[in-house]
Scaffold this motif. Structure first.
Motif, short mmCIF file in Angstrom:
data_model
loop_
_atom_site.label_atom_id
_atom_site.label_comp_id
_atom_site.label_asym_id
_atom_site.label_seq_id
_atom_site.Cartn_x
_atom_site.Cartn_y
_atom_site.Cartn_z
N PHE A 3 10.14 -14.95 14.18
CA PHE A 3 9.24 -13.90 14.66
C PHE A 3 9.48 -12.59 13.91
O PHE A 3 8.54 -11.90 13.51
CB PHE A 3 9.45 -13.70 16.16
CG PHE A 3 8.63 -12.61 16.78
CD1 PHE A 3 7.30 -12.80 17.08
CD2 PHE A 3 9.20 -11.37 17.07
CE1 PHE A 3 6.54 -11.79 17.65
CE2 PHE A 3 8.46 -10.36 17.64
CZ PHE A 3 7.12 -10.57 17.94
N LEU A 4 10.75 -12.26 13.68
CA LEU A 4 11.09 -11.03 12.96
C LEU A 4 10.71 -11.10 11.48
O LEU A 4 10.29 -10.09 10.90
CB LEU A 4 12.57 -10.71 13.13
CG LEU A 4 12.98 -10.32 14.55
CD1 LEU A 4 14.50 -10.19 14.66
CD2 LEU A 4 12.30 -9.04 14.99
N VAL A 5 10.81 -12.28 10.86
CA VAL A 5 10.37 -12.45 9.47
C VAL A 5 8.86 -12.23 9.39
O VAL A 5 8.36 -11.50 8.51
CB VAL A 5 10.77 -13.83 8.91
CG1 VAL A 5 10.06 -14.12 7.60
CG2 VAL A 5 12.28 -13.91 8.72
N VAL A 6 8.12 -12.85 10.31
CA VAL A 6 6.66 -12.64 10.34
C VAL A 6 6.37 -11.17 10.58
O VAL A 6 5.50 -10.59 9.92
CB VAL A 6 6.00 -13.53 11.42
CG1 VAL A 6 4.55 -13.13 11.65
CG2 VAL A 6 6.10 -15.00 11.04
N LEU A 18 15.07 -24.19 11.99
CA LEU A 18 14.52 -23.10 11.18
C LEU A 18 13.39 -23.57 10.28
O LEU A 18 12.76 -22.78 9.63
CB LEU A 18 15.62 -22.47 10.33
CG LEU A 18 16.58 -21.54 11.07
CD1 LEU A 18 17.70 -21.12 10.17
CD2 LEU A 18 15.85 -20.34 11.62
N ASP A 19 13.14 -24.87 10.20
CA ASP A 19 12.05 -25.37 9.35
C ASP A 19 10.78 -25.55 10.13
O ASP A 19 10.71 -25.92 11.21
CB ASP A 19 12.45 -26.71 8.70
CG ASP A 19 13.57 -26.51 7.70
OD1 ASP A 19 13.59 -25.47 7.05
OD2 ASP A 19 14.40 -27.42 7.58
N ASN A 67 2.61 -16.72 13.07
CA ASN A 67 3.32 -17.01 14.31
C ASN A 67 2.91 -18.37 14.88
O ASN A 67 3.76 -19.13 15.34
CB ASN A 67 3.08 -15.91 15.35
CG ASN A 67 4.02 -14.75 15.16
OD1 ASN A 67 5.22 -14.92 15.09
ND2 ASN A 67 3.47 -13.56 15.07
N ARG A 68 1.64 -18.68 14.86
CA ARG A 68 1.16 -19.95 15.40
C ARG A 68 1.71 -21.12 14.61
O ARG A 68 2.14 -22.12 15.16
CB ARG A 68 -0.38 -19.97 15.38
CG ARG A 68 -1.02 -21.33 15.53
CD ARG A 68 -1.03 -21.97 16.91
NE ARG A 68 0.06 -21.76 17.76
CZ ARG A 68 0.93 -22.68 18.24
NH1 ARG A 68 0.83 -23.91 17.95
NH2 ARG A 68 1.90 -22.38 19.03
N GLU A 69 1.70 -21.00 13.29
CA GLU A 69 2.06 -22.13 12.44
C GLU A 69 3.55 -22.22 12.14
O GLU A 69 4.02 -23.27 11.72
CB GLU A 69 1.28 -22.07 11.13
CG GLU A 69 -0.22 -22.16 11.32
CD GLU A 69 -0.66 -23.42 12.03
OE1 GLU A 69 -0.07 -24.51 11.80
OE2 GLU A 69 -1.60 -23.33 12.86
N TRP A 70 4.31 -21.14 12.38
CA TRP A 70 5.73 -21.19 12.03
C TRP A 70 6.63 -20.72 13.17
O TRP A 70 7.41 -21.49 13.71
CB TRP A 70 5.99 -20.37 10.77
CG TRP A 70 7.37 -20.52 10.22
CD1 TRP A 70 8.05 -21.68 9.99
CD2 TRP A 70 8.25 -19.47 9.85
NE1 TRP A 70 9.30 -21.42 9.49
CE2 TRP A 70 9.45 -20.06 9.38
CE3 TRP A 70 8.15 -18.10 9.84
CZ2 TRP A 70 10.53 -19.32 8.92
CZ3 TRP A 70 9.22 -17.36 9.37
CH2 TRP A 70 10.40 -17.97 8.93
N PHE A 125 2.59 -18.03 23.87
CA PHE A 125 3.23 -19.28 23.44
C PHE A 125 4.33 -19.67 24.43
O PHE A 125 5.51 -19.70 24.08
CB PHE A 125 3.84 -19.13 22.04
CG PHE A 125 2.86 -18.68 20.98
CD1 PHE A 125 1.85 -19.51 20.56
CD2 PHE A 125 2.97 -17.42 20.42
CE1 PHE A 125 0.95 -19.10 19.58
CE2 PHE A 125 2.08 -17.00 19.43
CZ PHE A 125 1.07 -17.84 19.02
N PRO A 126 3.98 -19.96 25.69
CA PRO A 126 5.02 -20.30 26.67
C PRO A 126 5.60 -21.68 26.39
O PRO A 126 5.02 -22.48 25.67
CB PRO A 126 4.25 -20.29 27.99
CG PRO A 126 2.87 -20.65 27.62
CD PRO A 126 2.65 -20.04 26.24
#
Length: 179
Positions: free
Chosen positions: A28-31, A178-179, A74-77, A157-158
């Motif tokens: 989340f922080l990377v995004v 992480l992948d 966020n949705r895809e990763w 995204f619950p």
């Protein structure tokens, strides 16, 4: 992601054991970092060219563009392991949360620009841009990010239970990869 796999293989086991339970937050922080760069570049690009007298409007446009990018990433990763909502419902919730985050993000910039009047001719060009960066890009982003992290996990995204029901306020019990 090949880069993330290489990074995981490179990390010592002591660090990896501490990082994996927080993988979702790190993603989340990377995004968020990517969205921050996009927002900052667009904000100053728009502010310095087409909307020099409207910094809040320039920031809103920049944040909107970065928000669309953020949803996809966020949705895809970041939250790929969560939820089972229909995409249109999930997207609507995401953009509602993002809209609230957008408003939160603008408050420090608005205060800096219109309450403290850190605008030209009251201050130099350098001071105006420094104040805009600190208030809009740093303080506003930090406040909005904290809100978005909480709201994305709680509403957008619950966690999904084993019987397919959504768990709206559960904390992650398994460490995601992480992948």
């Amino acid at each position: 992601m090949a880069f993330v796999g290489k990074l995981v293989n490179w990390l010592p086991e002591k660090i990896l054991v501490r990082v994996l339970p927080h993988a979702e937050m790190l993603k989340f922080l990377v995004v968020g970092g990517i969205a921050f760069i996009v927002t900052t570049v667009l904000f100053f690009g728009i502010k310095w060219t087409v909307l020099p007298q409207h910094p809040v409007t320039a920031n809103i446009i920049a944040v909107l563009v970065a928000t669309v990018l953020s949803y996809v990433l966020n949705r895809e990763w970041s939250f790929a392991e969560r939820g089972g909502r229909q995409r249109h419902h999930e997207a609507a919730l995401f953009f509602i949360v993002a809209g609230i985050g957008l408003a939160i993000n603008q408050v420090p910039l608005w205060i800096s620009s219109y309450v403290f009047d850190l605008r030209q001719p009251n201050v130099s060009v350098l001071m105006e841009n420094f104040a805009d960066f600190i208030s809009g890009s740093i303080i506003g982003t930090l406040l909005a990010t904290a809100f978005r992290w909480w709201a994305m996990r709680k509403f957008v995204f619950p966690e999904e239970s084993t019987n397919g029901e959504m768990i709206l306020d559960a904390e992650a019990t398994d460490a995601p990869s992480l992948d």
